[in-house]
Design a protein around this motif. Sequence first.
Motif, PDB file in Angstrom:
ATOM      1  N   THR A  32       0.824  -1.210   0.000  1.00  0.00           N
ATOM      2  CA  THR A  32       0.000   0.000   0.000  1.00  0.00           C
ATOM      3  C   THR A  32       0.857   1.258   0.000  1.00  0.00           C
ATOM      4  O   THR A  32       1.721   1.441   0.848  1.00  0.00           O
ATOM      5  CB  THR A  32      -0.939  -0.007   1.220  1.00  0.00           C
ATOM      6  N   ARG A  33       0.596   2.117  -0.980  1.00  0.00           N
ATOM      7  CA  ARG A  33       1.315   3.378  -1.140  1.00  0.00           C
ATOM      8  C   ARG A  33       0.315   4.442  -1.598  1.00  0.00           C
ATOM      9  O   ARG A  33      -0.759   4.133  -2.091  1.00  0.00           O
ATOM     10  CB  ARG A  33       2.433   3.269  -2.190  1.00  0.00           C
ATOM     11  N   SER A  34       0.706   5.701  -1.448  1.00  0.00           N
ATOM     12  CA  SER A  34      -0.199   6.791  -1.814  1.00  0.00           C
ATOM     13  C   SER A  34      -0.322   6.980  -3.321  1.00  0.00           C
ATOM     14  O   SER A  34      -1.321   7.492  -3.795  1.00  0.00           O
ATOM     15  CB  SER A  34       0.242   8.097  -1.148  1.00  0.00           C
ATOM     16  N   SER A  50       2.824  -6.120  -7.100  1.00  0.00           N
ATOM     17  CA  SER A  50       1.449  -5.699  -6.906  1.00  0.00           C
ATOM     18  C   SER A  50       1.431  -4.540  -5.924  1.00  0.00           C
ATOM     19  O   SER A  50       2.286  -4.446  -5.055  1.00  0.00           O
ATOM     20  CB  SER A  50       0.639  -6.865  -6.344  1.00  0.00           C
ATOM     21  N   TRP A  51       0.446  -3.669  -6.055  1.00  0.00           N
ATOM     22  CA  TRP A  51       0.334  -2.557  -5.120  1.00  0.00           C
ATOM     23  C   TRP A  51      -1.133  -2.177  -4.948  1.00  0.00           C
ATOM     24  O   TRP A  51      -1.988  -2.552  -5.748  1.00  0.00           O
ATOM     25  CB  TRP A  51       1.143  -1.353  -5.614  1.00  0.00           C
ATOM     26  N   SER A  52      -1.428  -1.455  -3.888  1.00  0.00           N
ATOM     27  CA  SER A  52      -2.764  -0.935  -3.592  1.00  0.00           C
ATOM     28  C   SER A  52      -2.622   0.531  -3.236  1.00  0.00           C
ATOM     29  O   SER A  52      -1.764   0.888  -2.437  1.00  0.00           O
ATOM     30  CB  SER A  52      -3.378  -1.654  -2.389  1.00  0.00           C
ATOM     31  N   SER A  53      -3.480   1.357  -3.801  1.00  0.00           N
ATOM     32  CA  SER A  53      -3.453   2.763  -3.391  1.00  0.00           C
ATOM     33  C   SER A  53      -4.135   2.887  -2.033  1.00  0.00           C
ATOM     34  O   SER A  53      -5.033   2.111  -1.691  1.00  0.00           O
ATOM     35  CB  SER A  53      -4.154   3.653  -4.418  1.00  0.00           C
ATOM     36  N   VAL A  54      -3.696   3.857  -1.254  1.00  0.00           N
ATOM     37  CA  VAL A  54      -4.280   4.090   0.066  1.00  0.00           C
ATOM     38  C   VAL A  54      -5.786   4.322  -0.065  1.00  0.00           C
ATOM     39  O   VAL A  54      -6.580   3.764   0.699  1.00  0.00           O
ATOM     40  CB  VAL A  54      -3.595   5.291   0.769  1.00  0.00           C
ATOM     41  N   ARG A  59     -11.442   2.575   0.738  1.00  0.00           N
ATOM     42  CA  ARG A  59     -12.770   2.273   0.189  1.00  0.00           C
ATOM     43  C   ARG A  59     -13.150   0.819   0.457  1.00  0.00           C
ATOM     44  O   ARG A  59     -14.293   0.523   0.796  1.00  0.00           O
ATOM     45  CB  ARG A  59     -12.833   2.565  -1.308  1.00  0.00           C
ATOM     46  N   ALA A  60     -12.185  -0.104   0.316  1.00  0.00           N
ATOM     47  CA  ALA A  60     -12.457  -1.515   0.574  1.00  0.00           C
ATOM     48  C   ALA A  60     -12.832  -1.737   2.038  1.00  0.00           C
ATOM     49  O   ALA A  60     -13.750  -2.507   2.346  1.00  0.00           O
ATOM     50  CB  ALA A  60     -11.248  -2.368   0.200  1.00  0.00           C
ATOM     51  N   CYS A  61     -12.137  -1.066   2.946  1.00  0.00           N
ATOM     52  CA  CYS A  61     -12.447  -1.189   4.375  1.00  0.00           C
ATOM     53  C   CYS A  61     -13.855  -0.687   4.680  1.00  0.00           C
ATOM     54  O   CYS A  61     -14.613  -1.342   5.414  1.00  0.00           O
ATOM     55  CB  CYS A  61     -11.416  -0.438   5.218  1.00  0.00           C
ATOM     56  N   ILE A  62     -14.214   0.439   4.125  1.00  0.00           N
ATOM     57  CA  ILE A  62     -15.558   0.986   4.340  1.00  0.00           C
ATOM     58  C   ILE A  62     -16.613   0.057   3.749  1.00  0.00           C
ATOM     59  O   ILE A  62     -17.637  -0.227   4.381  1.00  0.00           O
ATOM     60  CB  ILE A  62     -15.673   2.418   3.767  1.00  0.00           C
ATOM     61  N   HIS A 139     -10.286  -0.930  -7.908  1.00  0.00           N
ATOM     62  CA  HIS A 139      -9.082  -0.211  -7.508  1.00  0.00           C
ATOM     63  C   HIS A 139      -9.072   1.229  -8.026  1.00  0.00           C
ATOM     64  O   HIS A 139      -8.660   2.133  -7.337  1.00  0.00           O
ATOM     65  CB  HIS A 139      -7.821  -0.933  -7.989  1.00  0.00           C
ATOM     66  N   ASP A 140      -9.533   1.461  -9.243  1.00  0.00           N
ATOM     67  CA  ASP A 140      -9.572   2.798  -9.835  1.00  0.00           C
ATOM     68  C   ASP A 140      -8.209   3.485  -9.758  1.00  0.00           C
ATOM     69  O   ASP A 140      -7.889   4.156  -8.786  1.00  0.00           O
ATOM     70  CB  ASP A 140     -10.614   3.707  -9.171  1.00  0.00           C
ATOM     71  N   LEU A 141      -7.420   3.291 -10.792  1.00  0.00           N
ATOM     72  CA  LEU A 141      -6.073   3.876 -10.818  1.00  0.00           C
ATOM     73  C   LEU A 141      -6.110   5.372 -10.889  1.00  0.00           C
ATOM     74  O   LEU A 141      -6.892   6.002 -11.433  1.00  0.00           O
ATOM     75  CB  LEU A 141      -5.283   3.327 -12.000  1.00  0.00           C
TER      76      LEU A 141
END
Length: 141
Positions: A32-34, A50-54, A59-62, A139-141
């Motif tokens: 996870t990175r900004s 692989s990476w995930s935006s903050v 959004r996934a947590c909510i 994910h919406d890049l």
Amino acid sequence: MSLISSACEEQAAAICRYFPGTRIASIRMHFTRSSINETTSSVKHTGLWSWSSVEAVLRACILGLTSEGWSGAEAFHVASPEIFYPATLSGGVEIPALDLLEKHWSGRVKSVDQTWWEGNPRRSFFDTSKAETLLGWKHDL
């Protein structure tokens, strides 16, 4: 998956069995990175790129708390749909995911369904379709 992740997901399943009606979403975020720029500056050659935006993780947590249509304990991969191995590390060429797997993980991966990458050779190694289907997440890049 790490041993601690596995243990936590087993505990979540046990809690949901003991307390019917309880829902627990385990969010499996990846590097996870900004931003993608921050990600590429700290890439490791032996990772799965692989990476995930903050923002996507938040959004996934909510959605794990507010979405409907699922029950019990579920684990969701949250990752960008494409690998982030930067072209700057390979002379300006965007290397396909399977080529990176062969180069850096040769002999350590038993079998790979190569059809996963048909139509997108830089597709992520992680399948996020469960998060997309059950949570309504992208994910919406």
